[in-house]
Scaffold this motif. Structure first.
Motif, PDB file in Angstrom:
ATOM      1  N   TYR A 194       0.839  -1.202   0.000  1.00 33.19           N
ATOM      2  CA  TYR A 194       0.000   0.000   0.000  1.00 33.19           C
ATOM      3  C   TYR A 194       0.873   1.251   0.000  1.00 33.19           C
ATOM      4  CZ  TYR A 194      -3.800   3.118   1.538  1.00 33.19           C
ATOM      5  OH  TYR A 194      -4.735   4.124   1.635  1.00 33.19           O
ATOM      6  N   ARG A 236      -6.596  -0.102   2.998  1.00 32.98           N
ATOM      7  CA  ARG A 236      -5.579  -0.996   3.551  1.00 32.98           C
ATOM      8  C   ARG A 236      -6.130  -2.424   3.651  1.00 32.98           C
ATOM      9  NH1 ARG A 236      -1.420   1.791   6.775  1.00 32.98           N
ATOM     10  NH2 ARG A 236      -1.452   0.044   8.233  1.00 32.98           N
ATOM     11  N   PHE A 239      -6.131  -3.919   0.180  1.00 32.62           N
ATOM     12  CA  PHE A 239      -4.788  -4.329  -0.214  1.00 32.62           C
ATOM     13  C   PHE A 239      -4.379  -5.603   0.524  1.00 32.62           C
ATOM     14  CE2 PHE A 239      -4.677  -0.561  -2.546  1.00 32.62           C
ATOM     15  CZ  PHE A 239      -3.477  -0.385  -3.203  1.00 32.62           C
ATOM     16  N   SER A 247       2.948  -1.395   4.092  1.00 31.02           N
ATOM     17  CA  SER A 247       2.693  -0.127   3.415  1.00 31.02           C
ATOM     18  C   SER A 247       4.027   0.557   3.192  1.00 31.02           C
ATOM     19  CB  SER A 247       1.751   0.765   4.236  1.00 31.02           C
ATOM     20  OG  SER A 247       2.362   1.167   5.452  1.00 31.02           O
TER      21      SER A 247
END
Length: 469
Positions: A194, A236, A239, A247
């Protein structure tokens, strides 16, 4: 004979530590590759089409290559680098390749030379050095091989012994290529990461429209602070459903903030209205790093921070060619003061992992190693970008190990868009680490059995643990 065919490449010149390095390397050189952070294109694995000509595969997308040539007066247009407005550039692959080969001598002594020679020798079976005289022969050999089934992306993924690779997608990406990979039934493990820069950095082009789009995608009201944070949480989670374990945040500095909720909401309102106050925009980026860390504490994504790059240093190149064209330049970076608000908030969390990278080597021993050597949440990412090199890797180990140890680092990640160079980059890292460990054994600072265990950890295990893969 290509440079990387020498079995003692990057090993000590002294006989005893060289022998130790050979033994350590022999035990790790064929370990699977864990590539937890990178920028390869997921469509390659989704479509599994033949790669284009050698220039389009190896030269045009690689900023390590064209920045050097540009520094010596070669125009980006003449290397086929696309322009934003569609104005003409060279499109003939053989012409681009010849131009590159004529200037290949410029890479003497650089890591690009090591990686590229490794690709020529170990992937394409070429042993003649690349020069203007050999350019056409090399081009024809590579062009022919790229048409074979066993040189398509999935076959190379398996040939490279890649266990898992992470691509990096922006917060607004629909991840359709990852969906296609999943639907194909192919067993290669390709996950996403992410990257929310476009919706957390007020200086990112189209920031306001990006927030509108974020709201459209998530159904959250990104005109409010609470809705904006909820939109991040939703993305999030999306993902994560495609395998994301991390991330990634490329901020200009490592500055963080920990504002009260009312103060953060007020700041967001000003930013959302288009504040042109640079102090407010910096403060918002700082607050968002802490917000992302708090979300990582809650959802388990590893937080990677890549600060300290003056992005797009040349405005004229940026305006003509866009991002990632070789003009991202390292800058001095403070971590001790900058990270304190974030660390005050979550730094003692044992189940949170924050991986710090740097382009400022002066911070290794002074700041990064002492921080990672005491805060449970912090780990040190490997020597990155301009320091992703034999000397950079050596300096990293020398300057961080005594304070942070090995186990507050995360092994190696290649951070590359250049798919064919991934084995070369990992090979260089394994060789450098084995040479460093051999030196410690020769100096009686490690037992040989400890060095053998550490070689495995640095080449493979630490990355899997740190990135929860």
């Amino acid at each position: 004979m290509a440079v990387l065919t020498d079995p003692d490449l990057l090993f000590p010149s002294e006989a005893h530590p060289r022998s130790l390095a050979r033994d350590l390397y022999a035990a790790v050189k064929d370990l699977p590759i864990v590539s937890p952070h990178g920028h390869t294109d997921p469509r390659w694995y989704a479509l599994n089409e033949a790669f284009p000509d050698p220039a389009q595969l190896l030269v045009v997308p690689d900023h390590y290559i064209f920045r050097m040539l540009f520094s010596q007066g070669v125009r980006l247009e003449d290397l086929g680098v696309p322009t934003l407005d569609g104005s003409p550039v060279e499109t003939d692959g053989r012409t681009i390749w010849r131009r590159f080969a004529e200037h290949y001598y410029l890479f003497r002594g650089t890591p690009t030379r090591l990686w590229f020679d490794h690709v020529l020798a170990h992937l394409f079976g070429i042993e003649e050095p690349l020069t203007a005289a050999t350019a056409d022969r090399h081009y024809d050999t590579i062009s022919t091989l790229l048409q074979w089934e066993n040189f398509r992306p999935r076959a190379l993924f398996e040939r490279f012994n890649i266990e898992v690779i992470a691509t990096t997608e922006g917060a607004l990406d629909d991840l359709r290529w990852h969906q296609m990979i999943r639907d194909s039934g192919w067993e290669g493990r390709v996950v996403t990461a992410y990257r929310p820069d476009a919706v957390v950095d007020p200086d990112f082009e189209g920031f306001s429209a990006n927030l509108d789009r974020l709201g459209d995608i998530t159904g959250c009201d990104t005109g409010t602070w609470a809705g904006y944070l909820d939109a991040h949480r939703q993305r999030r989670a999306f993902f994560k459903s495609f395998g994301a374990t991390a991330s990634d945040h490329g901020h200009p500095t490592a500055e963080t903030a920990n504002l009260s909720d009312p103060a953060a909401q007020e700041l967001f309102n000003r930013i959302r209205r288009g504040s042109d106050d640079e102090r407010e925009r910096k403060l918002f980026r700082a607050q968002m790093l802490t917000e992302m860390a708090k979300m990582s504490r809650d959802d388990g994504l590893v937080l990677q921070i890549h600060p300290g790059s003056w992005r797009n240093h040349s405005p004229s190149v940026f305006q003509k060619f866009g991002r990632d064209k070789g003009f991202d330049i390292p800058a001095r970076t403070d971590y001790v003061t900058a990270l304190k608000p974030l660390l005050d908030c979550v730094g003692l969390e044992r189940d949170l992992t924050i991986i710090l990278f740097t382009l400022d080597e002066t911070s290794y021993a002074r700041e990064l190693a002492p921080l990672a050597g005491v805060y449970p949440a912090l780990k040190l990412g490997p020597a990155w970008w301009f320091h992703d090199s034999p000397e950079g890797m050596r300096r990293f180990r020398e300057m961080t190990t005594e304070t942070a140890g090995f186990y507050n680092t995360v092994g190696f990640n290649d951070d590359t868009r250049a798919f064919p160079s991934i084995p070369a980059r990992h090979d260089v890292a394994r060789r450098v680490d084995c040479a460093f460990l051999a030196r410690l054994v020769a100096e009686h600072r490690l037992r040989e059995d400890e060095a053998q265990e550490l070689a495995q950890e640095l080449a493979y295990t630490l990355a899997k643990k740190a990135y929860r893969l």
